[in-house]
Every structure is written in C-alpha cells, then in structure tokens.
Design an enzyme around this catalytic site. Structure first.
Site, PDB file in Angstrom:
ATOM      1  N   ASP A   1      19.702 -18.901  -2.774  1.00  0.00           N
ATOM      2  CA  ASP A   1      20.559 -19.780  -1.981  1.00  0.00           C
ATOM      3  C   ASP A   1      21.086 -19.076  -0.734  1.00  0.00           C
ATOM      4  OD1 ASP A   1      22.346 -22.197  -1.729  1.00  0.00           O
ATOM      5  OD2 ASP A   1      23.882 -20.651  -1.969  1.00  0.00           O
TER       6      ASP A   1
ATOM      7  N   GLU B   1      15.941 -20.235   0.566  1.00  0.00           N
ATOM      8  CA  GLU B   1      16.554 -21.283   1.371  1.00  0.00           C
ATOM      9  C   GLU B   1      17.068 -20.595   2.636  1.00  0.00           C
ATOM     10  OE1 GLU B   1      20.288 -24.319   1.792  1.00  0.00           O
ATOM     11  OE2 GLU B   1      20.441 -22.420   0.747  1.00  0.00           O
TER      12      GLU B   1
END
Length: 739
Positions: free
Chosen positions: A418, A471
């Site tokens: 993330d 990401e």
C-alpha cells in the site's frame, strides 16, 4: 548462614542494597544474575555450593522443593527476596511459598532457565538480517531443558533498546510484572524471559521502564494473536493447523504468475457479508468465486488494527491476523480452502505508516524507535500516522521479516504494498520546509527504496511463484524492474493512470466523448513500460465518489450498458484486472465498511445478467492466452484503429506467443455503428467470444449472430477484412475459428 545439618557456618557473597531494591521492584536489567540458582564459592566450604534466590513478596515461609524430593528452606533476605542453598549441585526445583491466610503456592522458577535466544539469533538480529524474526521474538511456546527434565512454557522476547527494564504482565500474574522481570541480552536491545507453565490463550503485554523513569505498557509488536478490538492485549498463540494445499504450493513454485491469467476480486472481509468469520467465509466465498470466474481474491489488510474504519490500513499488530474473524488457524483454514479450490490469495501489506496509539508501536520503549525521530521524516500528515525509520537496520528487519511471515506462515500468494509513493518521496504531501532532503539534497527516500528492494528480492528468492504488487501513484521509473538494474523489484504495479483516465472518459456523455478520445487510448502508449495491473479498487467507490455504476452517464439501462462496455475494455486491455467487490453486479450505492453489499439488487434480472457477463469475461480471459500471455510485451498488442474519435470507436488485436489473435472492437457511442469494415490479419470465420450487448447480459441484442466471415479484401494495411455491425455502448471480442 549454616549448612542444613547445622555443622558449618557459611559466608555468601553479598549483594548491594541498590541491586536488591531493583530486583525486588522488578526493575533490574539482569534479574537472572540474582534470582534463580547459582554455583558460588562460600567462605568455610571447599566446593561450590548452590544458592537459590526467589522473589516472593508477602510470603511467610518459602522453600525450594528439589526434583529428588529434598527441600531447601529459604530465609528472607531483603524486600521479598528469599535465599537458601544446597550442597547437591544444580537441580530442577519448584518454589513453595506459604502466606498468612494459610494458602500455599507452588510454581516453577523462571529464573533457573538459560536464555531463549542463541548467539546466532542475536548476531542476526544485531545485523538486521534475521529472516524469521517471528521465531525468536514475541511469545513462543517452547520446551526448555532443565537440569534433568524438560519444562513446557512460553519464551518471551522483545526488542526495546532504550528501556531501563522490561517486565511481562498478563492474566497469569494478575497483570503485576514484578515477579516476571526480563533480562537484557546486551547490545542488541533484546530482553527475554522463559516462564514455565503458561501456554496458548494467555493474554500479555510488555511493561517498560523508560529512560525518564516511567513505566509504560505496550502490546507486543511481534504478537501472532491479539484480543478482539477494542481490547488491546497480545495473546500467546500456537498453531496446530495441518495444511492440505501441497498440490497448490508445488504448482505455484513452478509457475510464473506475471505471465499467467490473473483476475483479482478485491474484498473487505467484514462487509462482504457481515457476520461471516474466516471459516464460514470459505463456504460462501468459494462458490461465488467459482461462479464469477476470478482467479485470485485480494483481501484488504488482515493484520490487526484497532479502528475498523481504517479498513486495516492503520496496523498495530503486524504479525497478528485480526481476531475479529477468528484465530490465526481459522485464517489458515480459509486460505487452505481457497487454494484447494484453485484460487490464489493476495493480501494488502502496509509498511508505509502506522498509527499513534500509545499502547502500540509509537514511542515503543519511551523513545522514537520504530518511527523516525525527526517529524519531518517520522510523521505522515495525510493520515495523522507515524512513518517507520527505514534507515534503522532492526526496523527494516521487522518489516522484511513481516512480509516473509505472511508468505511463509499463511501461504499467501502475493502482497499488494500500500501507498508506495508515500514511502518513495521525502516531500510526499509536505510543503516547503516540512521535509528533510536526503544526503544528496534530493527528495527520494533512499532508505525506503532500499527497504522495498530488499523485501522484493528476498520474497522472490525464498518463495518462487509469489507476486509482489505496488500501489504506486506516480511515474517513478522502474517499479517493476529488477533490483539488479536499479529497479524496485516489484512484479506488478497498479496502473493508476489507466484508472484515472478511463474513468474520466467513461463518465462523459457519449455525445462528448469524441473530445476526450485520448483518455481512452493514452494508456496504450506506456502499457509496456511496467508490468501493470488495472485496478478498480475500493478507493474508487468511497468518500463521495459513488459506485462504479453511478459513474456512468445516462439512465439506468445506459449506465449498465456503459458499465458492461467498460468492463469488456478492462478485460481486453493489456495488464491484469482487479475489481472491488460489488462492482461485478453493479452495486448502486457507495461502499461503506459499516454495512454489507447491496445483494438485494440481484433480485433485478439486469444485475444478475451483469454478474453473468463478468463470469463470462473471466472464463473467456482464462481460456485465451492472447488476453494475458504477452501482457508485458509490446508483441502482445497491435492497433487496428485507435483514431476513430468522431465515432467513439477503438479497435485492437491481442496476440499470444503462438500467433493466435483476438480482435477487440469497442463502440463507446450510444448508437449502433454499421456496416463497419474492419481490417483483420486472417480471412475466414471469426467467432464472437464476447458481445457485452447480448440479450443474456441485459443488452439490446445488436450483434452478428455469433460469428462473422472475413474476406481476403485488404483494408487498412491488413490482408483481410470484415463488414459488421458494432452494438451501442459495447465490446466485441472476435477470435479466428479453428477446426
């Protein structure tokens, strides 16, 4: 003192009042030096004797009961510390204490055991290179060797280099750590203690004496289980699970996921169908994945987190699966069942930041430890969280080992990392003067870059067949390039540019899309610069953004038609696909973690038909290597016509490594287009694999009766062509017919 037979007077080595006071209060850095049993030289005796000391405050009488049945009476020495001796050498023994109320308590002595960490472990921890850190830190149920017999218990160890003292507190000692002070193992900053007789299920925390003289309580950063939030204690855990996914794991190790089909169903476990736990979810999720045809499921973070509204992205227990849905073995069961059913399991991993909860990682031992001490490096203003000190070798070790932990202990098939951009840039979300440049004056976070490279290189080395996904929302070069070439070493990168541009395009009324044609075609220019995954994730359907269905223009029929076309384009575009739960059946409302999906909408046939289309797209995708085999190579894509902006048309070929094509024809206009001639590489029959406007998917039924016949009539530089009708707001997939 005199010997037990009363014949010899002994003079034992004296301990200072300062040391005794610290031992009595549980604040001595090395209580094993005083407590337990020790061979000592005593005046008046030629051979060493064994001195036994224990801490039993408020006892009126204390004895050591030796394993041979003999007893050694202990006398009160200072502040609840009792002392006695034997002449029989070292022994296994228990401490028996009597109290004023007549009660008698007998227990094994934690301080008679050797350290629970070996020299090699300490060396690797010191260098920040212990790849199985969870096997030596935290709480681990162990069998320790005594003098003559083994003892079952729990070994505790924690890294707290700034602490003056550390104690274990838990439900096994009334949350009073005085009798369970840990010993320092020197310069590594590790403290340890073996407590016999306690096992799985006991709750505990660390009690740490800071440099400022305050006792603070902290959950275990290495805990492998926790209480159910909002409770915050760590739990001693032990896995008894027997995996049944050997066939999956063997096949995985021999498979390269980057060049195989990957269609990912992203889900928030708690709100998919509220009330399910890890085990009951297996019974519901597996049939659903079989029906919808996805190859993988990706769980939003499952590591323990205190606030459910963070969706798991503010982690306090990096090594503990959230206890909201069951035990760690229950999660193993879910993953095992998914593997046995043929589905891969991905999980979000959050190394970029952590919350400021005072009972967790923040200022863990009274000082900045896991976080960088300078707020210009150590705080994340966007989320009000703290940033790891990526330059600290032991913090890096904590994170690298954590990634490996999920791959090793839970058979996770890949991690989606993330907020990578927040790690890469020192000025991320900061104004001038709010960030600290690197040693060369730049904005790149060199330590974070090095950490990501180490995580990826190590994960791919140790677990062939897994995938590491970034990401990363900027144009950082080389995210999926090998670390040996200076890249970050990820296997895939979320294509945020594709997501942004295509959603902007599809939101336009078809009447005006001709002015935005570049938004639907631009991604093909850079499609092979990285190994991409195309995400329509949870981030696109929250915080006022509405559902995917409601991003589409027009009335309800047109919204569904636009959505069907958009999904067809997504499945045809180079790259893997990721779709967030609910979008596969056209959920009308924005997602919220506080309620379940809009399953009721499936009572409407058009939404059932959309769900059927997604299942059909996934089956066509898996069965046709042209849609995935060359995802990461320019040879896998070829334009037919990308410039028909006035008609809102896009057409291209996808190729596999054997020279087999699929033609993809997109009509983003609101009316049928035809007769329309398309150049093709081969003449003959082309089967219609997908028509998102088909009646069975809720469309208008405009189409070509399942197949078209291409003639060897050159068109647009191709040897063959076909004249056909393109349905409105639809995707067509055509494949050469092979007998």
């Amino acid at each position: 003192m005199t010997t037990p037979d009363g014949t010899t007077a002994l003079t034992l080595p004296e301990l200072s009042d300062e040391v005794l006071a610290k031992v009595a209060s549980g604040s001595f850095y090395n209580p094993h030096e005083v407590l337990g049993q020790h061979l000592v030289d005593a005046a008046g005796v030629s051979d060493p004797i064994t001195v036994i000391r224990t801490l039993r405050p408020f006892a009126t009488e204390v004895s050591a009961v030796l394993s041979n049945g003999a007893r050694a009476s202990l006398t009160h020495l200072w502040g609840g510390i009792w002392q006695g001796f034997t002449l029989t050498g070292l022994n296994d023994y228990e401490i028996e204490a009597r109290y004023d109320d007549g009660s008698v308590w007998t227990a094994d002595d934690p301080y008679r055991y050797s350290p629970t960490l070996g020299e090699l472990d300490l060396h690797l921890i010191g260098e920040g290179r212990h790849e199985k850190l969870w096997e030596v830190l935290g709480s681990r149920i162990e069998t320790k060797r005594g003098v003559d017999a083994d003892a079952e218990g729990t070994a505790f160890a924690v890294w707290a280099p700034h602490a003056k003292a550390v104690r274990v507190i838990g439900d096994f000692n009334g949350w009073d750590g005085t009798r369970h002070a840990m010993r320092s193992l020197g310069g590594t900053g590790v403290w340890e203690l073996f407590i016999p007789g306690i096992g799985a299920g006991s709750n505990y925390k660390w009690e740490i004496l800071t440099q400022h003289g305050q006792w603070v309580q902290r959950a275990d950063p290495m805990a492998r289980a926790t209480e159910v939030p909002p409770l915050t204690a760590s739990v001693i855990g032990e896995s008894s699970y027997t995996w049944q996914d050997g066939e999956w794991m063997t096949t995985r190790a021999a498979t390269d996921p980057h060049v195989n089909p990957m269609s990912v169903y992203e889900m928030h476990l708690g709100s998919w169908k509220p009330g399910l736990d890890y085990r009951t979810l297996a019974d519901e999720l597996i049939p659903y994945l079989e029906h919808t045809g996805f190859t993988h499921v990706e769980f939003m973070p499952l590591a323990e987190h205190p606030f459910g509204g963070s969706w798991g992205y503010q982690v306090t227990g990096y090594y503990a699966p959230t206890s909201r849905f069951g035990s760690p073995d229950d999660l193993r069961y879910l993953i095992d069942r998914l593997h046995q059913a043929g589905f891969g399991v991905l999980m979000d991993w959050v190394p970029g930041h952590f919350p400021k909860d005072e009972w967790a990682l923040a200022r863990f031992d009274g000082e900045a430890l896991y976080e960088h001490s300078d707020p210009r490096r150590g705080e994340q203003p966007d989320w009000g969280t703290l940033v790891f000190d990526f330059g600290n070798s032991k913090v890096r070790n904590f994170l690298v080992a954590n990634a490996l932990y999920w791959l090793e202990e839970f058979h996770i098939d890949g991690l989606r990392v993330d907020a990578v951009a927040s790690m890469l840039y020192l000025d991320y979300s900061r104004k001038e003067g709010e960030w600290l440049p690197n040693q060369y004056g730049g904005r790149e976070n060199l330590e974070a870059i090095s950490l990501l490279q180490e995580v990826n290189a190590t994960a791919y080395r140790k677990y062939p067949g897994i995938v590491m996904i970034a990401e990363e929302s900027t144009s950082w070069p080389g995210v999926t390039h090998a670390t040996s070439r200076g890249g970050l070493g990820f296997g895939m990168k979320w294509n945020m540019g594709w997501m942004h541009d295509t959603l902007a395009y599809i939101a336009e009324d078809p009447m005006y899309r001709m002015y935005h044609h570049g938004e639907i075609t631009f991604s093909f220019i850079y499609a092979f610069s990285e190994n991409f995954m195309l995400p329509i994730s949870h981030d696109e359907v929250v915080h006022g953004k509405g559902s995917l269905l409601n991003k589409m223009p027009g009335d309800h029929w047109q919204k569904l038609a636009n959505l069907r076309a958009y999904l067809g384009f997504m499945w045809a575009h180079p790259g893997k696909q990721l779709l967030f739960m609910g979008q596969e059946f056209g959920q009308p409302s924005e997602w919220s973690e506080e309620r379940g999906l809009d399953w009721w909408i499936l009572d409407q046939p058009v939404h059932q038909q959309l769900l059927s289309l997604v299942g059909h797209l996934n089956r066509v995708y898996r069965e046709n290597p042209a849609l995935w085999a060359l995802d990461n190579e320019p040879a896998g894509f070829e334009w037919i016509d990308g410039g028909s902006s006035s008609q809102n048309l896009v057409s291209f070929l996808r190729w596999d490594s054997e020279g087999n094509p699929i033609a993809v024809l997109m009509n983003f206009s609101g009316a049928p287009v035809g007769p329309y001639r398309v150049g093709l590489p081969f003449g003959g029959r082309w089967d219609e694999l997908v028509n998102t406007d088909a009646v069975e998917y809720g469309g208008s039924g405009v189409g070509n009766y399942g197949a078209v016949e291409a003639e060897y009539v050159p068109w647009s530089g191709r040897p063959a062509s076909v004249e056909l009708t393109l349905p409105p707001l639809a995707a067509l997939f055509l494949k050469p017919h092979r007998d």
